[in-house]
Scaffold this active site. Structure first.
Site, PDB file in Angstrom:
ATOM      1  N   VAL A   8      16.276 -55.539 -34.410  1.00 16.71           N
ATOM      2  CA  VAL A   8      15.518 -56.751 -34.716  1.00 16.71           C
ATOM      3  C   VAL A   8      14.143 -56.317 -35.196  1.00 16.71           C
ATOM      4  O   VAL A   8      13.683 -55.210 -34.901  1.00 16.71           O
ATOM      5  CB  VAL A   8      15.393 -57.682 -33.485  1.00 16.71           C
ATOM      6  CG1 VAL A   8      16.731 -58.339 -33.176  1.00 16.71           C
ATOM      7  CG2 VAL A   8      14.867 -56.928 -32.268  1.00 16.71           C
ATOM      8  N   SER A   9      13.476 -57.190 -35.930  1.00 19.34           N
ATOM      9  CA  SER A   9      12.237 -56.800 -36.585  1.00 19.34           C
ATOM     10  C   SER A   9      11.017 -56.784 -35.674  1.00 19.34           C
ATOM     11  O   SER A   9      10.098 -55.997 -35.864  1.00 19.34           O
ATOM     12  CB  SER A   9      11.954 -57.733 -37.771  1.00 19.34           C
ATOM     13  OG  SER A   9      13.010 -57.654 -38.710  1.00 19.34           O
ATOM     14  N   THR A  10      10.965 -57.669 -34.683  1.00 21.00           N
ATOM     15  CA  THR A  10       9.790 -57.749 -33.814  1.00 21.00           C
ATOM     16  C   THR A  10      10.193 -57.705 -32.353  1.00 21.00           C
ATOM     17  O   THR A  10      11.349 -57.936 -31.994  1.00 21.00           O
ATOM     18  CB  THR A  10       9.013 -59.056 -34.064  1.00 21.00           C
ATOM     19  OG1 THR A  10       9.816 -60.168 -33.650  1.00 21.00           O
ATOM     20  CG2 THR A  10       8.667 -59.217 -35.529  1.00 21.00           C
ATOM     21  N   GLN A  13      11.801 -60.781 -30.708  1.00 23.63           N
ATOM     22  CA  GLN A  13      13.210 -61.065 -30.922  1.00 23.63           C
ATOM     23  C   GLN A  13      14.072 -60.195 -30.017  1.00 23.63           C
ATOM     24  O   GLN A  13      13.617 -59.182 -29.495  1.00 23.63           O
ATOM     25  CB  GLN A  13      13.573 -60.813 -32.397  1.00 23.63           C
ATOM     26  CG  GLN A  13      12.833 -61.708 -33.374  1.00 23.63           C
ATOM     27  CD  GLN A  13      13.148 -61.358 -34.816  1.00 23.63           C
ATOM     28  OE1 GLN A  13      13.232 -60.190 -35.165  1.00 23.63           O
ATOM     29  NE2 GLN A  13      13.334 -62.378 -35.641  1.00 23.63           N
TER      30      GLN A  13
END
Length: 203
Positions: A8-10, A13
């Site tokens: 996931v990007s962050t 998340q």
């Protein structure tokens, strides 16, 4: 062995959805990380380094593992180099079957087309700028005649090579050679020149 990768990007998340889907698919080992696709992705690098013949890298979606088409093709090449396969759970990409191999070939063709289009647009933009009188390429700096003469004097002693003279005067060895011998530089804009010559031939 089925080896999964989830990302996931962050940090806000979570990978729960991807992990659940990977577990349901029978994945035995899962590497996961929370980082942007433009980052270093250390867990992905560990996964790729651990792959061996017969393994299958499983992802929920291809955008979880690749930042671009070029990046995806690079990863696919690395996976196939060790005799492993790659499979997406939500997309028709599975290199262990013929249709999956065909998809990789299609992606490769698309990437080649994309590179050709970018190159064509770049050249077209440069040609348009050139015809408007916009100067292209590196700006030339004139070398004073007295400097050139000093270069030639040093070279004539037989104690200095072109690279040595270049270091003395702060220029590249090829530049020093060109100035000393009086030879002209390589053809300006060799790539654009081809297109300009083509235009002239059709006029």
């Amino acid at each position: 062995m089925l080896i999964g990768y989830a990302r996931v990007s962050t940090r806000e998340q979570e990978t729960y959805l991807q992990i659940d889907a990977l577990n349901k698919a029978g994945v035995e080992v899962i590497y996961q990380e929370k980082t942007s696709s433009v980052g270093s992705r250390p867990e992905l690098q560990k996964l790729l380094a651990s792959l061996s013949k017969g393994d299958c890298l499983v992802v929920y979606k291809m955008d979880r593992i690749a930042r671009s088409l070029k990046d995806l093709l690079s990863i696919l090449e690395r996976v196939q180099a060790v005799g492993a396969n790659i499979r997406s759970l939500t997309e028709p990409l599975d290199t262990s079957v013929p249709v999956g191999i065909f998809m990789v070939q299609v992606l490769g063709a698309v990437a080649q087309l994309e590179r050709s289009i970018i190159r064509e647009r770049t050249v077209a933009g440069q040609l348009a700028a050139y015809r408007r009188g916009v100067p292209l390429g590196r700006r030339k700096h004139a070398t004073p005649p007295e400097t050139v003469e000093k270069m030639r004097e040093l070279y004539a002693t037989g104690e200095y090579t072109y690279p040595a003279i270049g270091k003395v005067f702060g220029v590249h060895a090829s530049t020093a050679k060109r100035l000393i011998t009086g030879r002209s530089a390589r053809k300006k804009m060799p790539v654009l020149g081809q297109y300009l010559d083509d235009d002239s031939a059709h006029m």
